[in-house]
Design a protein around this motif. Sequence first.
Motif, PDB file in Angstrom:
ATOM      1  N   SER A  20       0.827  -1.200   0.000  1.00  0.00           N
ATOM      2  CA  SER A  20       0.000   0.000   0.000  1.00  0.00           C
ATOM      3  C   SER A  20       0.864   1.254   0.000  1.00  0.00           C
ATOM      4  CB  SER A  20      -0.930  -0.004   1.208  1.00  0.00           C
ATOM      5  OG  SER A  20      -0.187   0.043   2.390  1.00  0.00           O
ATOM      6  N   CYS A  21       0.278   2.346  -0.462  1.00  0.00           N
ATOM      7  CA  CYS A  21       0.959   3.625  -0.463  1.00  0.00           C
ATOM      8  C   CYS A  21       1.226   4.048   0.984  1.00  0.00           C
ATOM      9  CB  CYS A  21       0.068   4.645  -1.170  1.00  0.00           C
ATOM     10  SG  CYS A  21       0.873   6.230  -1.423  1.00  0.00           S
ATOM     11  N   PRO A  22       2.323   4.779   1.233  1.00  0.00           N
ATOM     12  CA  PRO A  22       2.566   5.250   2.611  1.00  0.00           C
ATOM     13  C   PRO A  22       1.380   6.015   3.201  1.00  0.00           C
ATOM     14  CG  PRO A  22       4.487   5.690   1.249  1.00  0.00           C
ATOM     15  CD  PRO A  22       3.410   5.152   0.324  1.00  0.00           C
ATOM     16  N   CYS A  23       0.583   6.676   2.349  1.00  0.00           N
ATOM     17  CA  CYS A  23      -0.527   7.489   2.856  1.00  0.00           C
ATOM     18  C   CYS A  23      -1.662   6.658   3.422  1.00  0.00           C
ATOM     19  CB  CYS A  23      -1.060   8.408   1.768  1.00  0.00           C
ATOM     20  SG  CYS A  23      -2.161   7.595   0.585  1.00  0.00           S
ATOM     21  N   GLY A  24      -1.624   5.321   3.204  1.00  0.00           N
ATOM     22  CA  GLY A  24      -2.622   4.458   3.815  1.00  0.00           C
ATOM     23  C   GLY A  24      -3.747   4.037   2.890  1.00  0.00           C
ATOM     24  N   ASP A  31       0.870   4.302  -8.127  1.00  0.00           N
ATOM     25  CA  ASP A  31      -0.448   4.657  -8.667  1.00  0.00           C
ATOM     26  C   ASP A  31      -1.184   5.656  -7.787  1.00  0.00           C
ATOM     27  OD1 ASP A  31      -0.040   2.768 -10.677  1.00  0.00           O
ATOM     28  OD2 ASP A  31      -0.861   1.166  -9.425  1.00  0.00           O
ATOM     29  N   CYS A  32      -0.607   5.983  -6.631  1.00  0.00           N
ATOM     30  CA  CYS A  32      -1.303   6.840  -5.661  1.00  0.00           C
ATOM     31  C   CYS A  32      -0.497   8.135  -5.524  1.00  0.00           C
ATOM     32  CB  CYS A  32      -1.454   6.076  -4.345  1.00  0.00           C
ATOM     33  SG  CYS A  32      -2.431   6.917  -3.091  1.00  0.00           S
ATOM     34  N   CYS A  33       0.180   8.331  -4.418  1.00  0.00           N
ATOM     35  CA  CYS A  33       0.914   9.582  -4.215  1.00  0.00           C
ATOM     36  C   CYS A  33       2.087   9.731  -5.179  1.00  0.00           C
ATOM     37  CB  CYS A  33       1.387   9.662  -2.770  1.00  0.00           C
ATOM     38  SG  CYS A  33       0.000   9.749  -1.602  1.00  0.00           S
ATOM     39  N   GLY A  34       2.611   8.610  -5.674  1.00  0.00           N
ATOM     40  CA  GLY A  34       3.707   8.680  -6.636  1.00  0.00           C
ATOM     41  C   GLY A  34       3.348   9.485  -7.875  1.00  0.00           C
ATOM     42  N   TYR A  54       2.409  13.709   3.266  1.00  0.00           N
ATOM     43  CA  TYR A  54       2.828  12.689   4.239  1.00  0.00           C
ATOM     44  C   TYR A  54       3.690  11.635   3.523  1.00  0.00           C
ATOM     45  CZ  TYR A  54       2.804   8.600   7.153  1.00  0.00           C
ATOM     46  OH  TYR A  54       3.217   7.511   7.851  1.00  0.00           O
ATOM     47  N   SER A  55       3.212  11.164   2.379  1.00  0.00           N
ATOM     48  CA  SER A  55       3.976  10.163   1.619  1.00  0.00           C
ATOM     49  C   SER A  55       5.334  10.714   1.199  1.00  0.00           C
ATOM     50  CB  SER A  55       3.198   9.713   0.374  1.00  0.00           C
ATOM     51  OG  SER A  55       2.092   8.933   0.743  1.00  0.00           O
ATOM     52  N   ALA A  56       5.400  12.004   0.879  1.00  0.00           N
ATOM     53  CA  ALA A  56       6.676  12.605   0.506  1.00  0.00           C
ATOM     54  C   ALA A  56       7.640  12.605   1.699  1.00  0.00           C
ATOM     55  CB  ALA A  56       6.469  14.022  -0.023  1.00  0.00           C
TER      56      ALA A  56
HETATM   57 ZN   LIG Z   1      -0.964   7.688  -1.434  1.00  0.00          ZN
END
Ligand SMILES: [Zn+2]
Length: 143
Positions: A20-24, A31-34, A54-56
């Motif tokens: 999962s993305c770090p953002c949860g 595919d998400c925060c990237g 947050y993910s950054a």
């Molecule tokens: Zn994310």
Amino acid sequence: MGIMSRRTRRPRPARPTPASCPCGLPAAYADCCGRLHRGQTRATTAEQLMRSRYSAFAVGDEAYLLRSWHPTTRPPGAGLDPGLRWVRLEILGTTEGSAFHTTGTVEFRAHYTQGGGTGSLHENSRFVRHEGAWVYLDGVTGD
Ligand SMILES: [Zn+2]
């Protein structure tokens, strides 16, 4: 999330789900925060920008942190701490911040591990639109 003020608590195991993305959100980072970090898309809501910031912090993307910071409050550096690992984000509440708003707030708790211990940052962040894009303005931290 701005320059961090932190409290450290008792050690407790905490691991992010690798898929999962770090953002949860239940999506791969790419595919998400990237997509926001790579500049392929922009956040449509203040919460999405908050999650991407947050993910950054989690992946150490300082350039994204700085360019998603309002120019009037942007520091010279993002204050990334290589000894600190962000492990989980909880969104506690939001006001406004939709595609139809120009301001919004996101209250969150961000959990981290550092030096074998764990801690969390609780912040109510303010976001505004700057040249059409959501950016982080500032935040108030609490317990
Ligand atoms: Zn994310």
